[in-house]
Enzyme design. Structure first.
Site, PDB file in Angstrom:
ATOM      1  N   PHE A  10       0.792  -1.217   0.000  1.00 40.51           N
ATOM      2  CA  PHE A  10       0.000   0.000   0.000  1.00 40.51           C
ATOM      3  C   PHE A  10       0.832   1.279   0.000  1.00 40.51           C
ATOM      4  O   PHE A  10       0.280   2.370  -0.074  1.00 40.51           O
ATOM      5  CB  PHE A  10      -0.950   0.009   1.208  1.00 40.51           C
ATOM      6  CG  PHE A  10      -1.962  -1.088   1.161  1.00 40.51           C
ATOM      7  CD1 PHE A  10      -3.070  -0.989   0.342  1.00 40.51           C
ATOM      8  CD2 PHE A  10      -1.796  -2.242   1.913  1.00 40.51           C
ATOM      9  CE1 PHE A  10      -4.014  -2.004   0.288  1.00 40.51           C
ATOM     10  CE2 PHE A  10      -2.725  -3.267   1.877  1.00 40.51           C
ATOM     11  CZ  PHE A  10      -3.845  -3.151   1.056  1.00 40.51           C
TER      12      PHE A  10
ATOM     13  N   ASN B 203     -12.764  -2.514   7.268  1.00 39.69           N
ATOM     14  CA  ASN B 203     -14.038  -2.188   6.637  1.00 39.69           C
ATOM     15  C   ASN B 203     -15.152  -2.186   7.685  1.00 39.69           C
ATOM     16  O   ASN B 203     -14.989  -2.675   8.801  1.00 39.69           O
ATOM     17  CB  ASN B 203     -14.334  -3.096   5.438  1.00 39.69           C
ATOM     18  CG  ASN B 203     -14.712  -4.506   5.810  1.00 39.69           C
ATOM     19  OD1 ASN B 203     -15.371  -4.751   6.809  1.00 39.69           O
ATOM     20  ND2 ASN B 203     -14.295  -5.446   4.988  1.00 39.69           N
TER      21      ASN B 203
ATOM     22  N   CYS C   1     -13.305  -0.072  -0.030  1.00 34.84           N
ATOM     23  CA  CYS C   1     -14.073  -1.263  -0.402  1.00 34.84           C
ATOM     24  C   CYS C   1     -15.487  -0.919  -0.850  1.00 34.84           C
ATOM     25  O   CYS C   1     -16.217  -1.792  -1.303  1.00 34.84           O
ATOM     26  CB  CYS C   1     -14.120  -2.253   0.760  1.00 34.84           C
ATOM     27  SG  CYS C   1     -15.006  -1.623   2.209  1.00 34.84           S
TER      28      CYS C   1
END
Length: 161
Positions: free
Chosen positions: A59, A97, A130
């Site tokens: 990332f 998430n 997401c």
């Protein structure tokens, strides 16, 4: 954060060194690592080290992090936390998430960390990568840096301007 004496105990506060260990795991929040480290390095007298999982490196670019990166297998996190000197502050910034954040296990785990006396820098609500809309995004870098300054100030290590 651990004080490092550079001279005598009466040395000016700005000369005292405090060390911050940033741990980063394989979450999209790892994108913020280069900015977070740069902002922490702007705090006078602060030394920063980073321990990262290999998955986290997907990332961000390690070349964009202005400190040495230490890497280990994914279990580093539990080892570092279990070996942590509990008289020293430990701050944690959850990032996941929304479905993971809302799972009852997450509440138990965050509660356990807080029961140990560790300080949560809460996640925030927004549209996540997401596609979820809700809680789970890591706190903004400025919020994290401000909390680090606050903790340093509480330990007599940092005078906010």
């Amino acid at each position: 954060m651990e004080p490092r004496a550079t001279c005598s105990a009466a040395a000016p506060l700005v000369e005292r060194q405090f060390r911050v260990l940033v741990g980063v795991t394989g979450s999209v929040a790892a994108l913020k690592l280069p900015l977070l480290v740069s902002r922490l390095l702007d705090i006078p007298g602060l030394e920063v080290a980073v321990v990262t999982t290999e998955r986290a490196k997907h990332f961000y670019s390690p070349q964009d992090v202005p400190v040495t990166l230490y890497s280990d297998a994914d279990e580093w996190e539990t080892c570092v936390i279990r070996a942590w000197d509990r008289s020293k502050p430990l701050l944690f910034c959850p990032a996941m998430n929304t479905a993971m954040w809302e799972h009852p296990i997450t509440e138990q785990q965050v509660g356990q960390l807080k029961a140990f006396g560790y300080v949560e820098i809460p996640c925030v609500a927004k549209k996540l990568v997401c596609g979820d809309q809700g809680l789970g995004a890591m706190a903004e870098v400025g919020t994290i840096v401000d909390k680090v300054k606050e903790v340093l100030s509480q330990h007599g290590a940092f005078q906010q301007n």
